[in-house]
Design a protein around this motif. Structure first.
Motif, PDB file in Angstrom:
ATOM      1  N   TRP A   1       1.600 -11.709  -4.944  1.00 39.02           N
ATOM      2  CA  TRP A   1       1.205 -11.052  -6.190  1.00 39.02           C
ATOM      3  C   TRP A   1       1.767  -9.631  -6.178  1.00 39.02           C
ATOM      4  CZ3 TRP A   1      -1.215 -13.280 -10.298  1.00 39.02           C
ATOM      5  CH2 TRP A   1      -1.852 -14.497 -10.088  1.00 39.02           C
ATOM      6  N   PHE A   2       2.302  -9.230  -7.306  1.00 38.37           N
ATOM      7  CA  PHE A   2       2.778  -7.877  -7.527  1.00 38.37           C
ATOM      8  C   PHE A   2       2.114  -7.355  -8.798  1.00 38.37           C
ATOM      9  CE2 PHE A   2       6.570  -6.979  -4.812  1.00 38.37           C
ATOM     10  CZ  PHE A   2       6.569  -8.157  -4.093  1.00 38.37           C
ATOM     11  N   ARG A   3       2.217  -6.045  -9.008  1.00 38.68           N
ATOM     12  CA  ARG A   3       1.705  -5.476 -10.251  1.00 38.68           C
ATOM     13  C   ARG A   3       2.615  -4.339 -10.701  1.00 38.68           C
ATOM     14  NH1 ARG A   3      -3.882  -2.675  -7.983  1.00 38.68           N
ATOM     15  NH2 ARG A   3      -2.906  -0.951  -6.828  1.00 38.68           N
ATOM     16  N   GLN A   4       2.556  -4.094 -12.009  1.00 40.68           N
ATOM     17  CA  GLN A   4       3.383  -3.035 -12.574  1.00 40.68           C
ATOM     18  C   GLN A   4       2.631  -2.331 -13.687  1.00 40.68           C
ATOM     19  OE1 GLN A   4       7.256  -4.327 -13.926  1.00 40.68           O
ATOM     20  NE2 GLN A   4       8.088  -2.261 -13.730  1.00 40.68           N
ATOM     21  N   SER A   5       2.546  -1.011 -13.555  1.00 35.20           N
ATOM     22  CA  SER A   5       1.932  -0.162 -14.579  1.00 35.20           C
ATOM     23  C   SER A   5       3.036   0.495 -15.389  1.00 35.20           C
ATOM     24  CB  SER A   5       1.062   0.899 -13.914  1.00 35.20           C
ATOM     25  OG  SER A   5       0.098   0.320 -13.090  1.00 35.20           O
ATOM     26  N   PRO A   6       2.725   0.923 -16.610  1.00 35.72           N
ATOM     27  CA  PRO A   6       3.750   1.578 -17.443  1.00 35.72           C
ATOM     28  C   PRO A   6       4.354   2.772 -16.733  1.00 35.72           C
ATOM     29  CG  PRO A   6       1.840   1.024 -18.760  1.00 35.72           C
ATOM     30  CD  PRO A   6       1.448   0.744 -17.340  1.00 35.72           C
ATOM     31  N   GLY A   7       5.682   2.818 -16.715  1.00 38.90           N
ATOM     32  CA  GLY A   7       6.386   3.928 -16.117  1.00 38.90           C
ATOM     33  C   GLY A   7       6.495   3.872 -14.608  1.00 38.90           C
ATOM     34  N   LYS A   8       5.980   2.817 -14.019  1.00 40.42           N
ATOM     35  CA  LYS A   8       6.030   2.698 -12.556  1.00 40.42           C
ATOM     36  C   LYS A   8       6.814   1.459 -12.155  1.00 40.42           C
ATOM     37  CE  LYS A   8       1.669   5.044 -11.537  1.00 40.42           C
ATOM     38  NZ  LYS A   8       0.373   4.944 -10.798  1.00 40.42           N
ATOM     39  N   GLU A   9       7.292   1.463 -10.923  1.00 34.59           N
ATOM     40  CA  GLU A   9       7.990   0.297 -10.403  1.00 34.59           C
ATOM     41  C   GLU A   9       6.986  -0.811 -10.061  1.00 34.59           C
ATOM     42  OE1 GLU A   9      11.858   2.468  -8.310  1.00 34.59           O
ATOM     43  OE2 GLU A   9      10.401   1.377  -7.091  1.00 34.59           O
ATOM     44  N   ARG A  10       7.491  -2.025 -10.060  1.00 35.65           N
ATOM     45  CA  ARG A  10       6.652  -3.151  -9.654  1.00 35.65           C
ATOM     46  C   ARG A  10       6.309  -2.994  -8.174  1.00 35.65           C
ATOM     47  NH1 ARG A  10       8.212  -8.964 -12.003  1.00 35.65           N
ATOM     48  NH2 ARG A  10       8.384  -7.555 -13.795  1.00 35.65           N
ATOM     49  N   GLU A  11       5.028  -3.132  -7.847  1.00 36.38           N
ATOM     50  CA  GLU A  11       4.604  -2.910  -6.476  1.00 36.38           C
ATOM     51  C   GLU A  11       3.908  -4.133  -5.888  1.00 36.38           C
ATOM     52  OE1 GLU A  11       1.727   0.217  -6.070  1.00 36.38           O
ATOM     53  OE2 GLU A  11       0.282  -0.725  -7.414  1.00 36.38           O
ATOM     54  N   PHE A  12       4.074  -4.270  -4.598  1.00 38.50           N
ATOM     55  CA  PHE A  12       3.482  -5.368  -3.845  1.00 38.50           C
ATOM     56  C   PHE A  12       1.960  -5.233  -3.820  1.00 38.50           C
ATOM     57  CE2 PHE A  12       2.942  -8.498  -0.622  1.00 38.50           C
ATOM     58  CZ  PHE A  12       2.047  -7.982   0.313  1.00 38.50           C
ATOM     59  N   VAL A  13       1.275  -6.361  -3.957  1.00 34.89           N
ATOM     60  CA  VAL A  13      -0.179  -6.396  -3.863  1.00 34.89           C
ATOM     61  C   VAL A  13      -0.623  -7.243  -2.676  1.00 34.89           C
ATOM     62  CG1 VAL A  13      -2.314  -7.100  -5.002  1.00 34.89           C
ATOM     63  CG2 VAL A  13      -0.481  -6.055  -6.351  1.00 34.89           C
ATOM     64  N   ALA A  14      -0.152  -8.497  -2.628  1.00 37.97           N
ATOM     65  CA  ALA A  14      -0.604  -9.399  -1.566  1.00 37.97           C
ATOM     66  C   ALA A  14       0.388 -10.539  -1.394  1.00 37.97           C
ATOM     67  CB  ALA A  14      -1.987  -9.959  -1.893  1.00 37.97           C
ATOM     68  N   ARG A  15       0.368 -11.131  -0.206  1.00 41.25           N
ATOM     69  CA  ARG A  15       1.232 -12.275   0.091  1.00 41.25           C
ATOM     70  C   ARG A  15       0.473 -13.221   0.996  1.00 41.25           C
ATOM     71  NH1 ARG A  15       7.182 -13.281   0.987  1.00 41.25           N
ATOM     72  NH2 ARG A  15       7.438 -14.562   2.845  1.00 41.25           N
ATOM     73  N   ILE A  16       0.753 -14.516   0.830  1.00 40.92           N
ATOM     74  CA  ILE A  16       0.160 -15.543   1.683  1.00 40.92           C
ATOM     75  C   ILE A  16       1.261 -16.481   2.130  1.00 40.92           C
ATOM     76  CG2 ILE A  16      -0.446 -17.037  -0.283  1.00 40.92           C
ATOM     77  CD1 ILE A  16      -3.057 -17.710   1.263  1.00 40.92           C
ATOM     78  N   ASN A  17       1.223 -16.893   3.382  1.00 40.80           N
ATOM     79  CA  ASN A  17       2.275 -17.760   3.905  1.00 40.80           C
ATOM     80  C   ASN A  17       2.068 -19.200   3.445  1.00 40.80           C
ATOM     81  OD1 ASN A  17       0.118 -18.479   5.538  1.00 40.80           O
ATOM     82  ND2 ASN A  17       1.336 -18.537   7.414  1.00 40.80           N
ATOM     83  N   ARG A  18       2.973 -20.059   3.834  1.00 41.81           N
ATOM     84  CA  ARG A  18       2.982 -21.432   3.316  1.00 41.81           C
ATOM     85  C   ARG A  18       1.709 -22.207   3.663  1.00 41.81           C
ATOM     86  NH1 ARG A  18       7.784 -19.452   3.791  1.00 41.81           N
ATOM     87  NH2 ARG A  18       9.584 -20.214   2.589  1.00 41.81           N
ATOM     88  N   SER A  19       1.235 -22.038   4.869  1.00 41.44           N
ATOM     89  CA  SER A  19       0.053 -22.790   5.293  1.00 41.44           C
ATOM     90  C   SER A  19      -1.249 -22.114   4.888  1.00 41.44           C
ATOM     91  CB  SER A  19       0.087 -23.005   6.802  1.00 41.44           C
ATOM     92  OG  SER A  19       0.119 -21.755   7.458  1.00 41.44           O
ATOM     93  N   GLY A  20      -1.175 -20.859   4.468  1.00 41.52           N
ATOM     94  CA  GLY A  20      -2.371 -20.159   4.019  1.00 41.52           C
ATOM     95  C   GLY A  20      -3.160 -19.464   5.104  1.00 41.52           C
ATOM     96  N   ASP A  21      -2.621 -19.391   6.306  1.00 44.09           N
ATOM     97  CA  ASP A  21      -3.385 -18.787   7.394  1.00 44.09           C
ATOM     98  C   ASP A  21      -2.948 -17.369   7.732  1.00 44.09           C
ATOM     99  OD1 ASP A  21      -1.729 -20.462  10.228  1.00 44.09           O
ATOM    100  OD2 ASP A  21      -0.955 -19.462   8.435  1.00 44.09           O
ATOM    101  N   MET A  22      -1.979 -16.853   6.984  1.00 43.83           N
ATOM    102  CA  MET A  22      -1.573 -15.461   7.183  1.00 43.83           C
ATOM    103  C   MET A  22      -1.496 -14.761   5.828  1.00 43.83           C
ATOM    104  SD  MET A  22       1.296 -15.699  10.183  1.00 43.83           S
ATOM    105  CE  MET A  22       1.297 -13.917  10.391  1.00 43.83           C
ATOM    106  N   ARG A  23      -2.126 -13.634   5.752  1.00 45.89           N
ATOM    107  CA  ARG A  23      -2.175 -12.867   4.499  1.00 45.89           C
ATOM    108  C   ARG A  23      -1.794 -11.418   4.769  1.00 45.89           C
ATOM    109  NH1 ARG A  23      -6.462 -16.406   4.734  1.00 45.89           N
ATOM    110  NH2 ARG A  23      -6.871 -17.701   2.890  1.00 45.89           N
ATOM    111  N   TYR A  24      -1.159 -10.819   3.798  1.00 44.37           N
ATOM    112  CA  TYR A  24      -0.774  -9.412   3.885  1.00 44.37           C
ATOM    113  C   TYR A  24      -1.203  -8.727   2.598  1.00 44.37           C
ATOM    114  CZ  TYR A  24       2.265 -11.551   7.372  1.00 44.37           C
ATOM    115  OH  TYR A  24       2.746 -12.276   8.430  1.00 44.37           O
ATOM    116  N   TYR A  25      -1.655  -7.481   2.721  1.00 45.43           N
ATOM    117  CA  TYR A  25      -2.142  -6.744   1.564  1.00 45.43           C
ATOM    118  C   TYR A  25      -1.576  -5.334   1.544  1.00 45.43           C
ATOM    119  CZ  TYR A  25      -5.663 -10.445   1.310  1.00 45.43           C
ATOM    120  OH  TYR A  25      -6.295 -11.660   1.216  1.00 45.43           O
TER     121      TYR A  25
END
Length: 123
Positions: A35-59
């Motif tokens: 998941w990423f997010r973007q506010s007006p006037g700002k670059e798209r930024e990373f929010v969260a990621r999950i690996n294929r099996s779902g056992d590793m997450r990054y925020y």
């Protein structure tokens, strides 16, 4: 090819919660999801990621402890549970699929993108 459609955005008061959903047309098991997010006037930024099996997450540090990413590979769905929302969380939120392995916190790590869903947090 993967087609991604986000839903669940809306208007919420500060301190409230929202759950974003991302429906994929293809088999999400082949991809790490983010998941990423973007506010007006700002670059798209990373929010969260999950690996294929779902056992590793990054925020991103800004959402750690408040947001939770999850996935259901059997239903080709990815979710972002957002709690304790703040006005600074206001943005368009995008779901993305990545063929790469690793942490994957930058835009170029992702190969397919949804159209986005608006989240607005009022103070």
């Amino acid at each position: 090819q993967v087609h991604l459609v986000e839903s669940g955005g809306g208007l919420v008061q500060a301190g409230g919660s929202l759950r974003l959903s991302c429906a994929a047309s293809g088999r999400t098991l082949r991809y790490a999801m983010g998941w990423f997010r973007q506010s007006p006037g700002k670059e798209r930024e990373f929010v969260a990621r999950i690996n294929r099996s779902g056992d590793m997450r990054y925020y991103a540090d800004s959402v750690k402890g408040r947001f939770t990413i999850s996935r259901n590979n059997a239903e080709n769905m990815v979710y972002l549970q957002m709690n304790s929302l703040k006005p600074e969380d206001t943005a368009v939120y995008y779901c993305a699929a990545s063929k790469s392995y690793g942490v994957g916190t930058v835009f170029n790590d992702y190969d397919y993108w949804g159209q986005g869903t608006q989240v607005t947090v009022s103070s």
